[in-house]
Enzyme design. Structure first.
Site, PDB file in Angstrom:
ATOM      1  CG  HIS A  78      -2.012  -1.041   1.174  1.00 59.87           C
ATOM      2  ND1 HIS A  78      -3.207  -0.649   0.933  1.00 59.87           N
ATOM      3  CD2 HIS A  78      -1.964  -2.267   0.767  1.00 59.87           C
ATOM      4  CE1 HIS A  78      -4.276  -1.786   0.947  1.00 59.87           C
ATOM      5  NE2 HIS A  78      -3.564  -2.816   0.739  1.00 59.87           N
ATOM      6  CE1 TYR A 207      -5.335   3.725   8.451  1.00 58.48           C
ATOM      7  CE2 TYR A 207      -5.859   3.717  10.615  1.00 58.48           C
ATOM      8  CZ  TYR A 207      -5.261   3.125   9.595  1.00 58.48           C
ATOM      9  OH  TYR A 207      -4.289   2.096   9.950  1.00 58.48           O
ATOM     10  N   PRO A 299      -4.503   0.385  18.455  1.00 58.43           N
ATOM     11  CG  PRO A 299      -6.433  -0.626  17.823  1.00 58.43           C
ATOM     12  CD  PRO A 299      -5.780  -0.105  18.946  1.00 58.43           C
ATOM     13  CE  LYS A 303       4.257   3.010  13.315  1.00 60.03           C
ATOM     14  NZ  LYS A 303       3.909   2.510  12.083  1.00 60.03           N
ATOM     15  CE1 TYR A 391      -1.631   3.707   9.233  1.00 61.75           C
ATOM     16  CE2 TYR A 391      -0.145   2.825   7.531  1.00 61.75           C
ATOM     17  CZ  TYR A 391      -1.345   3.007   8.440  1.00 61.75           C
ATOM     18  OH  TYR A 391      -2.444   1.713   8.206  1.00 61.75           O
TER      19      TYR A 391
END
Ligand code: PHB
Length: 398
Positions: A78, A207, A299, A303, A391
């Protein structure tokens, strides 16, 4: 302790999740023997649904250590995520911003690859053990006592014991309370997680922040989706038939752009509680803590597994150096390095969580401030890069 079947090894590892197995695997590559024990069966671990995003460094660790090329074949790369709020999606382009990608590859698959690799290489991994007790961690021959799957009472003696036994670690409680400092951040919400038989609703993870709370649109395969929505930590899964779940999820991602989720039968549902925590010290005598046993994160930033793998990569090096030199003081090099990354990831996970979740009882000021922060993050290249660095695990200066 007579009558126990004894095994002598260099490193005894409690916990055969990804952290424990990867450590054992890395040590084997350095010519160091280990024994790994877990009270769960292999099947039980395989059936536990966990998060699914690997940083590029985690993928590199799997590939470089020869665990499997399955992650390269089956993992899906991704190059970004979407942040969704105010009814519109905003892409964060990792490739463009930080020249990095992440790989969607469920933790369960990482576990299977590692368990297979340990089996292939003749590693000593004992699943399904009972009555595990870690002893003598302040001595020079610490041990792990347990009853194996066949009911045989066993004793493993080692130079070093590693507690990789997860967030409810019993190894952690061997650090005397007078020395142990556990810093914790609780959140007033949890995640309701589902698996469903439907193809992905979007090419990348979404998200979403909404007035009704957070939602995350993730994926598993071409025909299975993984979705989450923020809920009360005491939410009752049985109060959520499929129709109610879909109505809630659709409401949280709805917008003027007409985005909608692909629906299908829900095959798994669970409430997942979380908290941020860090336990120090990570070493006590000949005992070292790794992964969730030492620290947990919400979550939202995915990580947890990445931190666990980073821990054991460093730990394997330090253990090899300490045993090679016959100097256990070298073990002290592990925690400071690990904690640097842990705290950066703690902050990132906390930040992304509070950026997207609705705090129950929060004020109108909180809601509007949060929306303004989201607009700042997506509107500014610096903001987007900051998110992308965290991220992808490319924390600046680390
Ligand atoms: C998942 O696919 O399970 C997943 C992905 C990203 C997250 C958390 C969970 O941040």
């Amino acid at each position: 302790m007579t009558g126990r079947r004894r095994t002598d090894t260099a490193v005894a590892v409690v916990g055969a999740g990804p952290a424990g197995l990867m450590l054992s695997h890395l040590l084997a590559r350095e010519g160091i023997d280990s024994v790994v024990v877990d009270h769960r069966s292999r099947r039980e671990i395989e059936l536990t649904a966990r998060a699914g995003i690997l940083e590029a460094d985690s993928v590199a660790l799997l590939v470089d250590s020869g665990v499997s090329d399955r992650v390269l074949r089956e993992g899906s790369v991704h190059e970004g995520i979407a942040l969704r709020f105010g009814g519109a999606s905003h892409r964060i382009d990792f490739r463009e911003l930080v020249d990095a990608t992440v790989t969607l590859y469920p933790q369960t698959d990482v576990f299977v690859d590692l368990a297979d690799a340990r089996e292939r290489d003749g590693g000593d991994v004992r699943f399904d053990v009972a009555d595990t007790e870690v002893v003598d961690v302040t001595g020079d021959r610490p041990g792990v006592l347990f009853t194996d799957a066949a009911g045989v009472e066993c004793e493993v003696r080692a130079r070093v014991v590693v507690g990789a036994d997860g967030s409810r670690s019993t190894c952690r409680s061997l650090v005397p309370e007078t020395l142990r400092e556990q810093v914790v951040r609780e959140y007033p919400y949890a995640w309701f997680g589902i698996l469903c038989d439907a193809p992905p609703s979007a090419p990348e993870l979404v998200y979403a922040r909404s007035e009704r709370g957070f939602a995350l649109v993730s994926q598993r395969t071409a025909s299975v989706q993984r979705l989450y929505f923020e809920c009360d930590p005491d939410e009752d899964v049985d109060a959520w038939p499929d129709e109610r779940i879909w109505a809630e999820l659709q409401a949280r991602v709805a917008g003027d752009d007409g985005f909608a989720l692909r629906e299908g039968p829900v095959t798994d549902k669970a409430v997942l509680r979380f908290r941020s925590s860090v336990c120090e010290p990570m070493r006590y005598g000949t005992l070292l803590l790794a992964g969730d046993a030492a620290h947990t994160v919400p979550p939202t930033g995915a990580k947890g597994l990445n931190l666990a793998l980073a821990d054991v990569r460093g730990l394997a090096e330090v253990v090899a150096a300490a045993l090679g030199a016959g100097d256990l003081d070298i073990l002290d090099r592990y925690a400071p390095r690990a904690l640097e990354r842990v705290w950066r990831a703690q902050h990132f996970s906390y930040w992304l969580t509070s950026l997207l979740h609705r705090t129950p009882g929060g004020s109108e000021f909180d809601a509007r401030r949060q929306l303004a922060e989201l607009r700042s993050v997506v509107a500014s290249e610096a903001g987007r890069r900051y998110l992308a660095e965290g991220y992808t695990g490319r924390f600046a200066g680390l």
